[in-house]
Design a protein around this motif. Sequence first.
Motif, mmCIF file in Angstrom:
data_model
loop_
_atom_site.group_PDB
_atom_site.id
_atom_site.type_symbol
_atom_site.label_atom_id
_atom_site.label_comp_id
_atom_site.label_asym_id
_atom_site.label_seq_id
_atom_site.Cartn_x
_atom_site.Cartn_y
_atom_site.Cartn_z
ATOM 1 N N ARG A 16 -14.640 20.592 11.743
ATOM 2 C CA ARG A 16 -13.854 21.312 12.071
ATOM 3 C C ARG A 16 -14.132 22.559 12.701
ATOM 4 O O ARG A 16 -15.048 23.215 12.420
ATOM 5 C CB ARG A 16 -12.766 21.778 11.324
ATOM 6 N N VAL A 18 -13.203 16.950 20.047
ATOM 7 C CA VAL A 18 -11.927 16.793 20.110
ATOM 8 C C VAL A 18 -11.212 18.035 20.933
ATOM 9 O O VAL A 18 -11.472 19.144 20.242
ATOM 10 C CB VAL A 18 -11.323 16.771 18.510
ATOM 11 N N THR A 31 -5.107 19.552 18.822
ATOM 12 C CA THR A 31 -4.620 19.145 17.572
ATOM 13 C C THR A 31 -5.563 18.898 16.584
ATOM 14 O O THR A 31 -6.606 18.775 16.755
ATOM 15 C CB THR A 31 -4.088 17.635 17.809
ATOM 16 N N TYR A 41 -6.448 16.733 12.952
ATOM 17 C CA TYR A 41 -6.226 15.517 12.515
ATOM 18 C C TYR A 41 -6.569 15.682 10.984
ATOM 19 O O TYR A 41 -7.131 16.449 10.535
ATOM 20 C CB TYR A 41 -6.899 14.802 13.205
ATOM 21 N N ILE A 42 -6.112 14.803 10.131
ATOM 22 C CA ILE A 42 -6.562 14.597 8.848
ATOM 23 C C ILE A 42 -7.983 14.044 9.079
ATOM 24 O O ILE A 42 -8.335 13.536 10.112
ATOM 25 C CB ILE A 42 -5.781 13.508 8.193
ATOM 26 N N SER A 65 -9.727 10.953 10.146
ATOM 27 C CA SER A 65 -9.731 10.550 11.719
ATOM 28 C C SER A 65 -11.132 10.873 12.568
ATOM 29 O O SER A 65 -11.418 10.069 13.386
ATOM 30 C CB SER A 65 -8.560 11.312 12.476
ATOM 31 N N TYR A 66 -11.809 11.762 12.125
ATOM 32 C CA TYR A 66 -12.905 12.467 12.622
ATOM 33 C C TYR A 66 -14.124 11.231 12.535
ATOM 34 O O TYR A 66 -14.993 11.243 13.073
ATOM 35 C CB TYR A 66 -13.294 13.558 12.207
ATOM 36 N N VAL A 89 -10.637 9.558 18.334
ATOM 37 C CA VAL A 89 -9.948 10.570 18.176
ATOM 38 C C VAL A 89 -10.542 11.786 19.278
ATOM 39 O O VAL A 89 -10.101 12.722 19.558
ATOM 40 C CB VAL A 89 -9.858 11.249 16.931
#
Length: 129
Positions: free
Chosen positions: A52, A99, A103, A105-106, A109-110, A115
Amino acid sequence: QVQLVESGGGLVQAGGSLRLSCAASGRTFSMTAMGWFRQALGKEREFVAAIRWSGRSTYYADSVKGRFTISRDNAENTVYLQMNSLKSEDTAVYYCAAVADRTFYIGSSYYTDGVYDYWGQGTQVTVSS
């Protein structure tokens, strides 16, 4: 638009290390996560690692856990993949992805390429045994 440029690939002996870099430019303010995928000859593209953009969360494929480390430098808009204890099965073209839809995402998802909005051109990593 976000542009991604990978670097750092090359030829290394088994057991060695490489560090890949991915520099992002353009609308980087829209990025919320970045990831690394790889594709070996004749195989499907697979997830390697993701982070992230806050840096608080990282995700790894089981095959690289304990050997690879993903990190980022927000000031430089760059993500890194430190690869240690390389094996011949790590040989592949490595792709950086972002990404960039603002947004979050949980985590699960990655792990899927769907995504990600932008992709780099790839850098070859070859591990000789």
